[in-house]
Scaffold this active site. Structure first.
Site, short mmCIF file in Angstrom:
data_model
loop_
_atom_site.label_atom_id
_atom_site.label_comp_id
_atom_site.label_asym_id
_atom_site.label_seq_id
_atom_site.Cartn_x
_atom_site.Cartn_y
_atom_site.Cartn_z
N SER A 1 -34.64 -56.28 -89.44
CA SER A 1 -33.23 -55.99 -89.71
C SER A 1 -32.70 -56.99 -90.74
CB SER A 1 -32.44 -56.04 -88.39
OG SER A 1 -31.18 -55.43 -88.53
N LEU A 2 -31.66 -57.76 -90.42
CA LEU A 2 -31.18 -58.76 -91.37
C LEU A 2 -32.31 -59.71 -91.76
CD1 LEU A 2 -28.95 -60.32 -92.90
CD2 LEU A 2 -28.54 -61.59 -90.79
#
Length: 280
Positions: free
Chosen positions: A102-103
């Site tokens: 994700s991030l």
């Protein structure tokens, strides 16, 4: 007023001791927004000689008192310092790879580009999961900085991965929401700047029901490398790669196998129904 962050010692970024007998490639694992190094602790001992090195961002767990970053351009240089210090503790660089979810995938990508800018040793592989390729259209969600607490909690429920008891406990929320908001500040303020593709193989993992990153969005990572690109799709939601860790480990093994020889003992072959696409 701008907060000036003092660079933390490299050891604070890597809170877990290296696993005994893991003298192979170091795998630096970057967590999702609001996540911590413990998200990867269960991976210890599951990748044979690979040394799993979970990264601890400030503002959580062992770094609870440290101010979290809210911008990519402040986070990445300090993280690069820590990784470079860990890969070359005695002047001789040890092979390493980077995994980001994700991030963490965007942070990992910018980390590799920062190391390349410095002329440092680039990783043998970059793994990204649950994240649309840099430069993809915005997902349409409003910035988290402007959300109320109830709206942030609703977002966490939609993404999944956070136990309900944590989302309904006011004391726990006071602890987990600040780093989550800061991490989304990193994401929401991030501006992708096109550069030459990396000369690093990339493996991208997507999930069929991920509300944050569609399969086509994740496949766009192929444009970020001049080397081998491989895409895999798991069945599940945003955290499928962590919930189905054994499958993820097989993909990591497949990508890194050449750095240590035969397939790791105890890892079953990838199931033929697990979708994979390879580009050279």
């Amino acid at each position: 007023m701008t907060t000036v962050l003092e660079a933390a010692p490299a050891a604070s970024w890597l809170p877990f001791a290296e696993q005994p007998g893991c003298a192979g490639v170091r795998l630096y694992c970057l967590p999702h927004a609001g996540g911590s190094a413990s998200a990867y602790r269960s991976w210890f001992g599951r990748l044979g000689p690979v040394s799993v090195r979970p990264v601890q961002p400030p503002g959580r767990e062992t770094r609870l008192r440290d101010t979290p970053y809210d911008r990519m351009d402040r986070l990445v240089p300090d993280l690069a310092d820590a990784v470079l210090a860990d890969t070359s503790p005695e002047g001789e660089t040890r092979p390493y790879a980077v995994y980001g979810h994700s991030l963490g995938a965007l942070v990992g990508f910018e980390l590799v580009r920062e190391i390349r800018r410095r002329g440092g040793p680039v990783p043998v592989h970059l793994f990204v999961s649950g994240c649309a390729a840099p430069g993809s259209p915005d997902d349409g969600d409003p910035p988290v900085a402007g959300m109320t607490q109830d709206e942030v909690v609703a977002l966490l429920r939609r993404i999944g991965g956070t136990p309900e008891w944590m989302l309904t406990d006011p004391t726990v929320l006071r602890m987990i929401l600040p780093p989550f908001r800061a991490d989304f500040g990193v994401r929401d303020s991030y501006e992708y700047r096109p550069q030459a593709p990396l000369s690093v193989p990339i493996t991208a993992l997507a999930a069929t029901d991920d509300p944050r990153a569609g399969i086509d969005d994740v496949a766009g990572w192929r444009d970020q490398t001049t080397r081998r690109f491989t895409a895999h799709t798991l069945t599940g939601g945003h955290f499928a790669v962590l919930e189905q860790a054994a499958v993820t480990h097989r993909y990591i093994d497949r990508a890194l196998r050449g750095t240590w020889g035969p397939q790791l003992p105890g890892l079953a072959p990838v199931h033929p129904q697990e979708a994979s696409v390879v580009h050279h």
